[in-house]
Design an enzyme around this catalytic site. Sequence first.
Site, PDB file in Angstrom:
ATOM      1  N   TYR A 131     -17.011 -28.490 -15.630  1.00  6.26           N
ATOM      2  CA  TYR A 131     -17.327 -28.337 -17.050  1.00  6.26           C
ATOM      3  C   TYR A 131     -16.771 -29.548 -17.785  1.00  6.26           C
ATOM      4  O   TYR A 131     -15.843 -30.219 -17.307  1.00  6.26           O
ATOM      5  CB  TYR A 131     -16.617 -27.117 -17.625  1.00  6.26           C
ATOM      6  CG  TYR A 131     -17.210 -25.777 -17.318  1.00  6.26           C
ATOM      7  CD1 TYR A 131     -18.519 -25.457 -17.672  1.00  6.26           C
ATOM      8  CD2 TYR A 131     -16.433 -24.788 -16.734  1.00  6.26           C
ATOM      9  CE1 TYR A 131     -19.034 -24.195 -17.427  1.00  6.26           C
ATOM     10  CE2 TYR A 131     -16.943 -23.519 -16.487  1.00  6.26           C
ATOM     11  CZ  TYR A 131     -18.241 -23.229 -16.835  1.00  6.26           C
ATOM     12  OH  TYR A 131     -18.739 -21.983 -16.605  1.00  6.26           O
ATOM     13  N   GLU A 183     -12.626 -19.124 -18.967  1.00  3.34           N
ATOM     14  CA  GLU A 183     -11.307 -18.516 -19.228  1.00  3.34           C
ATOM     15  C   GLU A 183     -10.417 -19.461 -20.038  1.00  3.34           C
ATOM     16  O   GLU A 183      -9.207 -19.532 -19.846  1.00  3.34           O
ATOM     17  CB  GLU A 183     -10.617 -18.098 -17.919  1.00  3.34           C
ATOM     18  CG  GLU A 183     -11.190 -16.866 -17.274  1.00  3.34           C
ATOM     19  CD  GLU A 183     -12.579 -17.068 -16.697  1.00  3.34           C
ATOM     20  OE1 GLU A 183     -13.536 -16.463 -17.224  1.00  3.34           O
ATOM     21  OE2 GLU A 183     -12.723 -17.835 -15.728  1.00  3.34           O
ATOM     22  N   ASN A 194     -24.546 -22.191 -20.773  1.00  4.33           N
ATOM     23  CA  ASN A 194     -23.790 -21.607 -19.675  1.00  4.33           C
ATOM     24  C   ASN A 194     -23.982 -20.102 -19.707  1.00  4.33           C
ATOM     25  O   ASN A 194     -23.519 -19.457 -20.642  1.00  4.33           O
ATOM     26  CB  ASN A 194     -22.303 -21.959 -19.835  1.00  4.33           C
ATOM     27  CG  ASN A 194     -21.426 -21.258 -18.824  1.00  4.33           C
ATOM     28  OD1 ASN A 194     -21.833 -21.075 -17.678  1.00  4.33           O
ATOM     29  ND2 ASN A 194     -20.263 -20.845 -19.251  1.00  4.33           N
ATOM     30  N   GLU A 195     -24.690 -19.568 -18.733  1.00  8.72           N
ATOM     31  CA  GLU A 195     -24.977 -18.127 -18.680  1.00  8.72           C
ATOM     32  C   GLU A 195     -25.454 -17.618 -20.035  1.00  8.72           C
ATOM     33  O   GLU A 195     -24.978 -16.594 -20.529  1.00  8.72           O
ATOM     34  CB  GLU A 195     -23.737 -17.355 -18.210  1.00  8.72           C
ATOM     35  CG  GLU A 195     -23.351 -17.687 -16.772  1.00  8.72           C
ATOM     36  CD  GLU A 195     -22.276 -16.762 -16.199  1.00  8.72           C
ATOM     37  OE1 GLU A 195     -21.614 -16.068 -16.976  1.00  8.72           O
ATOM     38  OE2 GLU A 195     -22.127 -16.749 -14.959  1.00  8.72           O
ATOM     39  N   GLU A 254     -22.547 -20.596  -9.358  1.00  3.57           N
ATOM     40  CA  GLU A 254     -21.197 -20.030  -9.366  1.00  3.57           C
ATOM     41  C   GLU A 254     -21.081 -18.996  -8.253  1.00  3.57           C
ATOM     42  O   GLU A 254     -21.343 -17.813  -8.451  1.00  3.57           O
ATOM     43  CB  GLU A 254     -20.860 -19.402 -10.723  1.00  3.57           C
ATOM     44  CG  GLU A 254     -20.772 -20.411 -11.846  1.00  3.57           C
ATOM     45  CD  GLU A 254     -20.133 -19.843 -13.120  1.00  3.57           C
ATOM     46  OE1 GLU A 254     -19.673 -18.688 -13.098  1.00  3.57           O
ATOM     47  OE2 GLU A 254     -20.126 -20.574 -14.132  1.00  3.57           O
TER      48      GLU A 254
END
Length: 632
Positions: free
Chosen positions: A81, A127, A186-187, A265
């Site tokens: 990232y 996270e 992202n997702e 992922e």
Amino acid sequence: MIKFHYILLLFMVSISKEIHAHIGGEMRSFTIDYDHDKFLMNGKPFRFISGSFHYFRALPGSWRHILRSMRAAGLNAVMTYIEWSTHEPKEGEYKWDGIANIEQFIRIAEEEDLFVILRPGPYICAERDMGGFPYWLLTKHPNVKLRTYDSDYLKEVETWYGALMPRIETHLFGKGGPVIMVSIENEYGSFSACDSKYLLFLKNLTESYVQDYAVLFTNDGPDQLRCGRIPGVLATLDFGSTSNSDRHWQMLRKNQPKGPLVNTEFYPGWLTHWMEPMTRVAVGPVADTLRAMLAKGANVNFYMFFGGTNFAFTAGANDGGPGKFNTDITSYDYDAPLDESGDPTPKYHALRSVILEYIENPGLPVPEKLPKMILPPIQLNKYGTLLSNEARQLLGLCIHYNERTLGFEALNQHSGLVLYEANIPSGMNRDPMALSVTNLRDRAYVHVDNKFIGVLSRENAIYSLPITIGIGNRLQLFVENQGRINYNIANDFKGILGSVTLDGNEVLNWTMTGFPLDDYSLLQNYVNQYSRYDTESTRHTSIQIFHGTFVITTDKIYDTYINPSGWGKGLIFINGFNLGRYWPLVGPQVTLYLPRHILVQGNNTIIIVEYQKYMQEDSVITFSKEPRFDGP
Ligand SMILES: *[C@@H]1O[C@H](CO)[C@@H](O)[C@H](O)[C@H]1NC(C)=O
């Protein structure tokens, strides 16, 4: 004749292609062959087996060693990232050096024979505090609708990409660099907004920089493709161990009938929150799933192959549903194949042998664990409390007065603590009274007249405690930001966002003092100037500062783990570097990883800010050779 001309034309076209291809060496292209379900590198079929390693979670001195260990496992690519808040912690103040030197990271990866896959987000989850967004977006635009077609948000993303992308462009594969792929969002399919116009905007913006010099892609859970994919952009999946990966690929095929299969992922481990047992993911099913995917010709990225550390205030939090809030531990070890210090684990060796069934062995030596060291216990001296006048003067910033409480973002403060103080109005003469705080984010260390009386906590949904006015009349709440939500992202403002009441009567007229604790020179200055003048009046407060020094006599300096067992909750700075939050009272993480790169031969300094446990003068902190994730 016509036929001859046609052949001649074809011949000339192919000659000109040859010529083009040989300008400056080979012609470089990384593309998708949808018909044959493959990537093509310079026209030849290519498959990646990659690992995630976020440069912002390891000190630059360790990058090469970790990347080489990844290559030695057979991986041919690294995925990272790009974290906006790392590069623009304050608006317009860009950071590209040290741990933020993304270009250096890309160059080292290339030197270590790895291709690079970039995921610039701008939302990354990971996270991390606010999913990688810088907090100041909420200061500047309190009503911003992140990850949507909101003009304030789009403008900020455009400015950020304008700063970032020119640094990336030269590293794209088609321009001679190692970057083969760049992601969009992202997702996004898991985000409730499902705003396809925003996705198109981001596609356009990313494409304007990347063009066809690398492949663009999106990544989503197998059942989240409806809102996540962008027509014309390669859709990829995120999933962990499963006995039936074909079931997931079939869901992808429903949306994207042809093209290379990619698991962006693939989880060999998982994240952990404070107050939970350390997550462990068994290697057997991971290896089996990996083998099934590779046998099918799929491309795989391990998330994470090396996890690293959430140094300083970078750890995020998860919104576990109504009333549930779970903060991420400082370590991002992730039970990954390479542990937090970069050492290979049994999982590394098991997965390496599966990978080498499918990829040519790069012939590098199998990495071994690096030596670790243990230092003698350090004795620390107490340097007063944040409630002292000295600390307020030297560490407290931006003092504000307001009828009602203001949040961290309104005070333009990223993290650390904000002290909220108000006088308890006369006439409130019940004893005890119920103190209640609404919309507390996240944790309040409650004092009355400099006496610590208890903790309120969003994590544990405890927002009320009895206080007795007999002990004084100044109410003081130190509020800690424990990390902004990183998943299901909303505007997770910090501080006291609601009201403070005593037996239902609102307390007004607040003094707010910010303690961002992000400028070490202030702490150093405080320690230098400290006099023991007003210690007595603040004996019973919670937030205390400790200082010590220790000598390393050898130049053989290795990683170690600092062990705050016996301490409560707080922060540790070594030579000015914030190692992150410790909280051995709840665990599971007990030790903090102390990288060799911040230690020096000779004198080293340690400052601990202990948030809640009363520690004696001359308290001691110890070291350990191994991490401890089994606490308390
Ligand atoms: C994206 O680009 C296309 C083609 O240039 C354009 O038609 C479209 O309006 C753009 N979409 C957004 C949301 O900016």
